[in-house]
Design a protein around this motif. Structure first.
Motif, mmCIF file in Angstrom:
data_model
loop_
_atom_site.group_PDB
_atom_site.id
_atom_site.type_symbol
_atom_site.label_atom_id
_atom_site.label_comp_id
_atom_site.label_asym_id
_atom_site.label_seq_id
_atom_site.Cartn_x
_atom_site.Cartn_y
_atom_site.Cartn_z
ATOM 1 N N LEU A 66 29.079 45.540 54.547
ATOM 2 C CA LEU A 66 29.663 44.330 55.124
ATOM 3 C C LEU A 66 28.641 43.519 55.911
ATOM 4 C CD1 LEU A 66 32.255 42.654 55.732
ATOM 5 C CD2 LEU A 66 32.479 44.035 57.819
ATOM 6 N N ASP A 67 27.884 44.184 56.784
ATOM 7 C CA ASP A 67 26.904 43.475 57.623
ATOM 8 C C ASP A 67 25.838 42.803 56.775
ATOM 9 O OD1 ASP A 67 28.170 44.240 59.995
ATOM 10 O OD2 ASP A 67 27.022 46.109 60.141
ATOM 11 N N ARG A 68 25.370 43.497 55.750
ATOM 12 C CA ARG A 68 24.337 42.907 54.901
ATOM 13 C C ARG A 68 24.891 41.739 54.088
ATOM 14 N NH1 ARG A 68 22.392 46.153 51.015
ATOM 15 N NH2 ARG A 68 23.870 47.872 51.263
ATOM 16 N N PHE A 69 26.146 41.869 53.643
ATOM 17 C CA PHE A 69 26.771 40.783 52.889
ATOM 18 C C PHE A 69 26.969 39.553 53.765
ATOM 19 C CE2 PHE A 69 30.966 38.842 51.708
ATOM 20 C CZ PHE A 69 30.500 38.116 50.622
ATOM 21 N N VAL A 93 37.363 45.432 51.142
ATOM 22 C CA VAL A 93 36.676 45.674 49.870
ATOM 23 C C VAL A 93 35.434 46.540 50.087
ATOM 24 C CG1 VAL A 93 35.388 44.578 47.995
ATOM 25 C CG2 VAL A 93 37.559 43.614 48.731
ATOM 26 N N CYS A 94 34.735 46.343 51.187
ATOM 27 C CA CYS A 94 33.552 47.156 51.473
ATOM 28 C C CYS A 94 33.924 48.623 51.670
ATOM 29 C CB CYS A 94 32.832 46.628 52.713
ATOM 30 S SG CYS A 94 31.956 45.068 52.438
ATOM 31 N N LEU A 95 35.045 48.879 52.330
ATOM 32 C CA LEU A 95 35.518 50.260 52.472
ATOM 33 C C LEU A 95 35.888 50.824 51.105
ATOM 34 C CD1 LEU A 95 36.317 52.653 54.273
ATOM 35 C CD2 LEU A 95 38.597 51.635 54.464
ATOM 36 N N TYR A 96 36.561 50.040 50.310
ATOM 37 C CA TYR A 96 36.928 50.445 48.950
ATOM 38 C C TYR A 96 35.689 50.810 48.133
ATOM 39 C CZ TYR A 96 37.994 49.381 44.009
ATOM 40 O OH TYR A 96 38.094 49.399 42.636
ATOM 41 N N SER A 123 43.456 40.144 42.043
ATOM 42 C CA SER A 123 42.391 39.216 41.666
ATOM 43 C C SER A 123 41.497 38.855 42.861
ATOM 44 C CB SER A 123 42.986 37.941 41.052
ATOM 45 O OG SER A 123 43.815 37.268 41.978
ATOM 46 N N GLU A 124 42.079 38.781 44.058
ATOM 47 C CA GLU A 124 41.281 38.496 45.256
ATOM 48 C C GLU A 124 40.334 39.647 45.557
ATOM 49 O OE1 GLU A 124 43.728 35.659 48.268
ATOM 50 O OE2 GLU A 124 44.708 37.581 47.819
ATOM 51 N N PHE A 125 40.815 40.879 45.404
ATOM 52 C CA PHE A 125 39.959 42.043 45.634
ATOM 53 C C PHE A 125 38.819 42.088 44.613
ATOM 54 C CE2 PHE A 125 43.774 44.030 47.754
ATOM 55 C CZ PHE A 125 43.192 44.120 49.010
ATOM 56 N N ILE A 126 39.142 41.857 43.358
ATOM 57 C CA ILE A 126 38.136 41.904 42.295
ATOM 58 C C ILE A 126 37.078 40.820 42.493
ATOM 59 C CG2 ILE A 126 37.757 41.589 39.816
ATOM 60 C CD1 ILE A 126 40.570 42.849 39.407
ATOM 61 N N SER A 127 37.531 39.625 42.825
ATOM 62 C CA SER A 127 36.609 38.509 43.046
ATOM 63 C C SER A 127 35.677 38.780 44.209
ATOM 64 C CB SER A 127 37.407 37.218 43.302
ATOM 65 O OG SER A 127 36.534 36.135 43.576
ATOM 66 N N MET A 128 36.220 39.335 45.292
ATOM 67 C CA MET A 128 35.388 39.635 46.458
ATOM 68 C C MET A 128 34.395 40.748 46.144
ATOM 69 S SD MET A 128 34.461 39.025 49.559
ATOM 70 C CE MET A 128 35.736 37.981 50.292
#
Length: 278
Positions: A66-69, A93-96, A123-128
């Motif tokens: 997350l921090d790097r993103f 999403v980062c935890l996933y 779709s929001e999860f996949i896109s992220m």
């Protein structure tokens, strides 16, 4: 049992990779998304992994991604820094991603939707997830501070009895868990944070000063590594300040079996509502 030469080679490889790794080099917070938002997502993530008997190390991995993103300035990272719902989506999403890559469980997008009580769509999860992967050039498998601590202890198994080793590892994990909530450490090498956590853990495990000094001396000689470098001292100083983690009972000698459950995630909702996090 691994041979010492093999452990040394692994440590050298980890240090070399750590030197080249991309880190979060600036404060990415905004008026809308601040450190408190990040801290709340860390707390929620720990609740999730504890509920499913997963490794707490996955939360460190998730926050590293997350921090790097968010400091990359690429893709939807700008929106995630300025909108709490987008930030929350990215954090989840980062935890996933961390769990999917490093845990012995099966986690699906469908499970993620249920985990968040359908607040976000598949779709929001996949896109992220795609956005994060491309922003980081698929570099999501970083070594953790606990990885360094484990290898250092494996190299020095003859210094302590098995019970003490277990105690030191447990205390190192606790130090890293607490450090996960503080973005301060995101700009430092994983090895530096790991060394500082290990130093604090030696103190908390009641290892006497002479044994600590011998441990670091032998380790430094074998690795040709400066365990009292400026960066390590800065990390340890922040830890000792008491603002981030439990202050050790006394200063360390730094100078200033991971257990993973092979349990499947049940298709159920989050133990704590994600809506209340940020």
């Amino acid at each position: 049992m691994q041979h010492k030469e093999e452990i040394l080679n692994q440590l050298h490889a980890m240090c070399a990779k750590d030197e080249q790794a991309t880190r979060c080099h600036h404060n990415y917070f905004t008026q809308e998304v601040n450190e408190d938002c990040r801290r709340k997502m860390v707390e929620w993530s720990f609740t999730v992994v504890d509920s499913f008997n997963l490794s707490r190390e996955s939360v460190w991995r998730a926050m590293d991604i997350l921090d790097r993103f968010l400091s990359s300035g690429k893709g939807s990272s700008v929106k995630a820094r300025e909108n709490k719902q987008s930030f929350q989506l990215a954090s989840t999403v980062c935890l996933y991603m961390a769990v999917k890559v490093h845990e012995d469980v099966e986690m699906t997008i469908g499970f993620l939707v249920k985990l968040c009580r359908s607040y976000y769509t598949a779709s929001e999860f996949i896109s992220m997830e795609h956005d994060i992967l491309f922003a980081l050039r698929w570099s999501i498998c970083q070594t953790t501070p606990l990885d360094f601590a484990r290898q250092c202890l494996l190299l020095q198994l003859d210094c302590f009895d098995p019970e003490t080793i277990d105690c030191i590892l447990e205390n190192t994990q606790k130090q890293m868990d607490l450090a996960t909530s503080d973005v301060y450490f995101a700009s430092y090498k994983q090895s530096s944070v790991g060394i500082a956590c290990l130093g604090a853990a030696l103190v908390e495990s009641d290892v006497n000063s002479a044994e600590q000094e011998e441990f670091w001396s032998q380790l430094s000689s074998m690795l040709n590594f400066d365990f009292a470098s400026k960066e390590v001292r800065e990390v340890e100083r922040h830890m000792l300040s008491g603002s981030t983690i439990c202050k050790p009972k006394r200063q360390s000698q730094l100078v200033l079996s991971k257990t993973t459950s092979q349990k499947s995630c049940n298709e159920q909702t989050s133990p704590v509502s994600i809506l209340s996090c940020v």
